[in-house]
Design a protein around this motif. Structure first.
Motif, PDB file in Angstrom:
ATOM      1  N   GLN A  42      -5.344  -3.493   6.991  1.00 34.94           N
ATOM      2  CA  GLN A  42      -5.259  -2.787   6.178  1.00 34.94           C
ATOM      3  C   GLN A  42      -6.210  -1.382   6.111  1.00 34.94           C
ATOM      4  O   GLN A  42      -6.501  -0.935   5.210  1.00 34.94           O
ATOM      5  CB  GLN A  42      -5.643  -3.381   4.759  1.00 34.94           C
ATOM      6  CG  GLN A  42      -4.558  -4.378   4.317  1.00 34.94           C
ATOM      7  CD  GLN A  42      -4.442  -5.047   2.891  1.00 34.94           C
ATOM      8  OE1 GLN A  42      -5.368  -4.527   2.159  1.00 34.94           O
ATOM      9  NE2 GLN A  42      -3.917  -6.145   2.830  1.00 34.94           N
ATOM     10  N   THR A  45      -2.942  -7.197   7.163  1.00 33.83           N
ATOM     11  CA  THR A  45      -1.710  -6.476   7.207  1.00 33.83           C
ATOM     12  C   THR A  45      -0.873  -7.784   8.011  1.00 33.83           C
ATOM     13  O   THR A  45      -0.623  -7.790   9.164  1.00 33.83           O
ATOM     14  CB  THR A  45      -1.673  -5.408   8.008  1.00 33.83           C
ATOM     15  OG1 THR A  45      -2.834  -4.574   7.544  1.00 33.83           O
ATOM     16  CG2 THR A  45      -0.269  -4.790   7.723  1.00 33.83           C
ATOM     17  N   SER A  64      -0.885   3.656   4.102  1.00 31.85           N
ATOM     18  CA  SER A  64      -2.016   3.156   4.964  1.00 31.85           C
ATOM     19  C   SER A  64      -2.789   4.246   5.298  1.00 31.85           C
ATOM     20  O   SER A  64      -2.473   5.272   5.675  1.00 31.85           O
ATOM     21  CB  SER A  64      -1.437   2.241   6.040  1.00 31.85           C
ATOM     22  OG  SER A  64      -2.609   1.662   6.718  1.00 31.85           O
ATOM     23  N   MET A  91       1.011  -1.265   0.121  1.00 32.62           N
ATOM     24  CA  MET A  91      -0.033  -0.016   0.024  1.00 32.62           C
ATOM     25  C   MET A  91       0.860   1.104  -0.166  1.00 32.62           C
ATOM     26  O   MET A  91       1.639   1.473   0.767  1.00 32.62           O
ATOM     27  CB  MET A  91      -0.894   0.096   1.142  1.00 32.62           C
ATOM     28  CG  MET A  91      -1.888  -1.056   1.385  1.00 32.62           C
ATOM     29  SD  MET A  91      -2.744  -1.205   3.039  1.00 32.62           S
ATOM     30  CE  MET A  91      -3.852   0.196   2.581  1.00 32.62           C
TER      31      MET A  91
END
Length: 363
Positions: A254, A317, A94, A91
């Protein structure tokens, strides 16, 4: 000189592509670099850190002067590539808040919708005379529509907004027992020829009777038990505190901040080492994923039957979860998170709903 074990090479004319499937990085390699890499593979002693190509390989993580750490993996390389290549998805940033998550998610959805949708299923246009009409579903024939199991199935839904209400310890206990516990009620229903190690039974099917799924309970707001992370003992129907509070749930899924007030949930992991022991072929990885899905659905149905809303996600995550749960190596890995709590049944969080009310050019 050491070569990164988390690489494989794709042939994509006019070049080769080296994919580091652990870091999700890809590099296009011309003939000059490819020839040098082959030379180093055949004769590692020719490695020269001052060589421009060699230094590039070191910078990109393809080569290293120090050994790479490689955790044990009990299946073949293809299943390892699949697992490592689909965990810890990168990502850029985040999301720091639910509003930011909503903006990012909406932007992603709108980008997807700019592309043509897949065509309807090949059987979707079947002629009416070719259809076999089925009778009205059973709930319509049940007096007062009181088929309890059917009602639970019809009411199960994924909610994305939960009330800040506590869940009772009895509700938590019931859900954990019915989804992950070894059922005492089935102890007399075991064929005597089955070895003792395979006699534990859950309500969900388990590949080879191994019960490879484990449950780590995240608790924020449950009556009679403090917040933190707990391991659920399926044989004892008990919890062990493994880590206290202080970790944001959103950082483990996430950046989905809308779920922060969820009263409790379970990280479903798989004991891959148990699967490797009985099923050395990597097709066993399919079984691991299926079992986690079975447990998740049972959890959701049990929670729904108790009047709770549910939420499930595979957007994990992983590295942060492994740290929070003290998981080491690849022998046990998180696959799903499922939670429950009181909800009015909203499937869209407030922040995303507000964005949908405004013109798209503002996002």
């Amino acid at each position: 000189m050491h070569i990164n074990p988390d690489l494989f090479i794709l042939i994509k004319p006019p070049a080769l592509v080296i994919w580091n499937y652990k870091s999700h990085e890809q590099y296009s390699v011309d003939r000059y670099h490819a020839d040098r890499l082959i030379e180093l593979v055949e004769k590692p002693s020719r490695f020269d850190p001052t060589h421009p190509v060699d230094s590039t390989f070191v910078t990109t993580g393809i080569l290293s002067e120090n050994p790479f750490t490689r955790d044990h993996w009990g299946w073949d390389d293809l299943s390892r590539i699949f697992h490592m290549g689909t965990r810890d998805l990168p990502m850029a940033n985040s999301p720091a808040s639910c509003t930011e998550w909503a903006r990012n998610y909406l932007a992603h959805c709108r980008e997807v919708m700019r592309h043509p949708q897949p065509p309807p299923h090949r059987h979707a246009t079947a002629l009416h005379q070719d259809l076999i009409q089925l009778p009205t579903p059973l709930p319509e024939h049940c007096e007062a529509n009181n088929n309890e199991f059917t009602t639970v199935l019809l009411h199960r839904k994924t909610c994305r907004k939960f009330l800040n209400w506590h869940v009772s310890l009895e509700q938590l206990s019931t859900i954990l027992y019915l989804s992950l516990g070894y059922l005492r009620e089935r102890e007399l229903d075991i064929d005597p020829c089955i070895p003792q190690a395979f006699r534990s039974r859950r309500s969900s099917p388990s590949g080879g009777g191994l019960n490879c799924s484990e449950g780590y309970v995240y608790i924020r707001n449950v009556d009679g038990i403090g917040p933190g992370f707990y391991y659920y003992h399926p044989d004892k129907h008990a919890l062990t505190l493994t880590r206290g509070p202080g970790i944001s749930l959103a950082t483990l899924v996430q950046g989905q901040h809308f779920i922060e007030n969820l009263p409790f949930g379970v990280f479903i992991t798989c004991r891959f080492d148990k699967m490797w022991w009985k099923y050395p072929h990597s097709q066993g990885y399919r079984v691991a994923l299926l079992e986690a899905g079975h447990v998740s659905q049972t959890f959701q149905l049990a929670a729904t039957a108790l009047g709770l809303g549910t939420w499930v996600t595979a957007a994990l995550t992983e590295q942060k979860i492994e740290q929070a749960l003290h998981l080491e190596g690849l022998s046990e890995q998180p696959l799903l998170f499922v939670g429950a709590g009181y909800s009015h049944g909203e499937t869209i969080c407030d922040e995303l709903r507000e964005l949908l009310k405004t013109p798209s050019e503002n996002h």
